[in-house]
Scaffold this active site. Structure first.
Site, mmCIF file in Angstrom:
data_model
loop_
_atom_site.group_PDB
_atom_site.id
_atom_site.type_symbol
_atom_site.label_atom_id
_atom_site.label_comp_id
_atom_site.label_asym_id
_atom_site.label_seq_id
_atom_site.Cartn_x
_atom_site.Cartn_y
_atom_site.Cartn_z
ATOM 1 N N GLY A 9 12.113 -2.228 -0.281
ATOM 2 C CA GLY A 9 12.051 -3.413 -0.905
ATOM 3 C C GLY A 9 12.135 -2.688 -2.501
ATOM 4 O O GLY A 9 11.449 -3.243 -3.786
ATOM 5 N N GLY A 12 13.808 -5.788 -4.992
ATOM 6 C CA GLY A 12 12.422 -6.972 -5.475
ATOM 7 C C GLY A 12 11.997 -6.800 -7.258
ATOM 8 O O GLY A 12 12.812 -6.352 -7.569
ATOM 9 N N GLN A 13 10.688 -7.963 -7.729
ATOM 10 C CA GLN A 13 10.016 -7.811 -8.816
ATOM 11 C C GLN A 13 10.070 -6.467 -8.800
ATOM 12 O O GLN A 13 10.329 -5.672 -10.179
ATOM 13 C CB GLN A 13 9.332 -8.817 -9.024
ATOM 14 C CG GLN A 13 9.090 -8.861 -10.168
ATOM 15 C CD GLN A 13 7.272 -9.260 -10.747
ATOM 16 O OE1 GLN A 13 6.435 -9.618 -10.168
ATOM 17 N NE2 GLN A 13 7.504 -10.076 -12.235
ATOM 18 N N ASP A 35 17.401 -2.089 0.874
ATOM 19 C CA ASP A 35 16.124 -3.125 0.820
ATOM 20 C C ASP A 35 16.942 -4.163 1.754
ATOM 21 O O ASP A 35 17.991 -2.986 2.134
ATOM 22 C CB ASP A 35 16.616 -3.943 -0.287
ATOM 23 C CG ASP A 35 14.833 -5.112 -0.806
ATOM 24 O OD1 ASP A 35 15.109 -6.030 -0.006
ATOM 25 O OD2 ASP A 35 14.637 -5.664 -1.599
ATOM 26 N N ASP A 53 16.193 -2.827 6.659
ATOM 27 C CA ASP A 53 15.412 -3.878 7.064
ATOM 28 C C ASP A 53 13.642 -2.495 7.009
ATOM 29 O O ASP A 53 13.616 -1.472 8.209
ATOM 30 C CB ASP A 53 15.138 -4.211 8.470
ATOM 31 C CG ASP A 53 14.251 -4.599 8.717
ATOM 32 O OD1 ASP A 53 13.070 -5.049 8.512
ATOM 33 O OD2 ASP A 53 14.347 -5.789 10.422
ATOM 34 N N TYR A 143 -2.026 -13.124 2.909
ATOM 35 C CA TYR A 143 -1.706 -12.079 2.116
ATOM 36 C C TYR A 143 -2.443 -10.946 1.397
ATOM 37 O O TYR A 143 -3.170 -10.028 1.925
ATOM 38 C CB TYR A 143 -0.612 -12.740 0.846
ATOM 39 C CG TYR A 143 -0.440 -11.838 0.119
ATOM 40 C CD1 TYR A 143 1.054 -11.223 0.196
ATOM 41 C CD2 TYR A 143 -0.813 -11.399 -1.320
ATOM 42 C CE1 TYR A 143 1.553 -9.790 -0.812
ATOM 43 C CE2 TYR A 143 -0.648 -10.895 -2.365
ATOM 44 C CZ TYR A 143 0.442 -9.818 -1.773
ATOM 45 O OH TYR A 143 0.989 -8.999 -2.999
ATOM 46 N N LYS A 147 -3.352 -7.289 2.910
ATOM 47 C CA LYS A 147 -3.412 -6.068 2.030
ATOM 48 C C LYS A 147 -4.835 -5.977 2.152
ATOM 49 O O LYS A 147 -4.691 -4.327 2.338
ATOM 50 C CB LYS A 147 -3.490 -6.965 0.954
ATOM 51 C CG LYS A 147 -1.796 -7.166 0.022
ATOM 52 C CD LYS A 147 -1.078 -5.996 0.008
ATOM 53 C CE LYS A 147 0.104 -6.464 -0.679
ATOM 54 N NZ LYS A 147 1.013 -4.978 0.272
#
Ligand code: SER
Length: 318
Positions: A9, A12-13, A35, A53, A143, A147
């Protein structure tokens, strides 16, 4: 043994800036960014990149063997707002990727894991202000459920199999290099981009919605500080509360107006309001501060200056 990191990932941000920082610490060739799609030029040009993935265990193992990876940072996830629209997809991505990485550590193929949790583990029944580490945890979002479950999987693998997995409950993270996607705290990034480009912003959260926030550099420093801390000092193996500051859209707007006096804001709350209303106003992170010396540096006023000056430069260079 040198540290060789795989970031899942990475585009991402958080993944983008974390990968760049890890490269500056461990050496470019020792940080493999990955990613499902390529990322920013800066990220792609600064070191190795692999298309992975995060729900494909064979692909992940192949890359771990190829580069002799010993540490995995799992940043791939679907955030709160998108997850409400695609609950099964979110559950699959958020849980399967974690379970793959935890098993790889259990099998001795990697030594260390970083996995982020979130303020989304809290829910409407948690104390709102200075929410403590150990309190009622009844999340109402997909979400948040993913988590919270993930936190207990981490704890389980640590206590039963000795897996060195470390985690932080991030607040909303604000940054200018890569935009977030699909989160409820995203307004705090959008507002700066629109302020610079258009001079106005319509907030999808009401003006007085208070949420815990943090500037990206603090989040990255906290992550690396936690990963480098002496394992013996870490008493929490679910996930640490972590706090920077807290603010409302109105307060962010006022701090922008100090720099851009003509900025205007209006409010048009959508489905994300309900998600935000279920989360804490502010977080008590005393265990992070005590156990591994966490200290945030950037507050709202400072963050506004950094955000506006960097976004202005990007706009000018376009
Ligand atoms: N920033 C995340 C979100 O809004 C919370 O961890 O979904």
């Amino acid at each position: 043994m040198s540290t060789v990191v795989l970031v899942l990932g990475a585009c991402g941000q958080i993944g983008t800036e974390l990968s760049l920082k890890l490269r500056s610490i461990y050496g470019s060739s020792n940080v493999i960014a990955s990613d499902i799609k390529p990322g920013s030029d800066e990220l792609m040009e600064s070191g190795p990149f692999e298309l992975i993935d995060a729900t494909n265990g064979e692909q992940i193992l192949g890359i771990i063997q190829k580069y002799k990876v010993n540490s995995v940072y799992l940043l791939a996830a679907m955030l709160s707002a998108t997850a409400e629209k695609h609950p099964q997809k979110a559950w699959n991505l958020n849980m399967k990727s974690l379970s793959i990485v935890l098993d790889l550590a259990k099998e001795g193929r990697i030594k260390q894991i970083y996995w982020p949790s979130s303020i989304a583990v809290f829910g409407p029944t948690s104390p709102k202000t200075n929410t403590p580490q150990n309190t009622i945890l009844e999340p109402t979002t997909v979400y948040g459920i993913s988590k919270l479950s993930g936190e207990y999987w981490c704890n389980y693998y640590h206590s039963n199999f000795g897996v060195d997995v470390r985690s932080l409950r991030y607040p909303g993270i604000v940054s200018w290099k890569t935009e977030p996607g699909g989160g409820t705290t995203d307004y705090a990034v959008d507002i700066y981009i629109k302020a610079v480009k258009e001079g106005r912003y319509t907030s999808f959260l009401s003006g007085d919605t208070r949420l815990p926030m943090m500037y990206m550099d603090d989040a990255i420093n906290a992550t690396i500080q936690l990963m480098e801390a002496d394992s013996k000092a870490l008493q929490i193996r679910t996930s640490y509360n972590l706090s920077g500051f807290d603010c409302t859209p109105k307060e962010v707007a006022n701090s922008i107006k100090k720099i851009l006096p003509d900025f205007t804001i209006d409010y048009d709350p959508d489905f994300r309001q309900k998600i935000a209303d279920s989360w804490p106003d502010s977080i008590d992170d005393q265990f992070a501060r005590q156990q591994w010396n966490w200290k945030h540096r950037v507050d709202l006023g400072e963050m506004s200056k950094i955000m506006i000056s960097n976004i202005s430069k990007t706009v000018i260079s376009l």
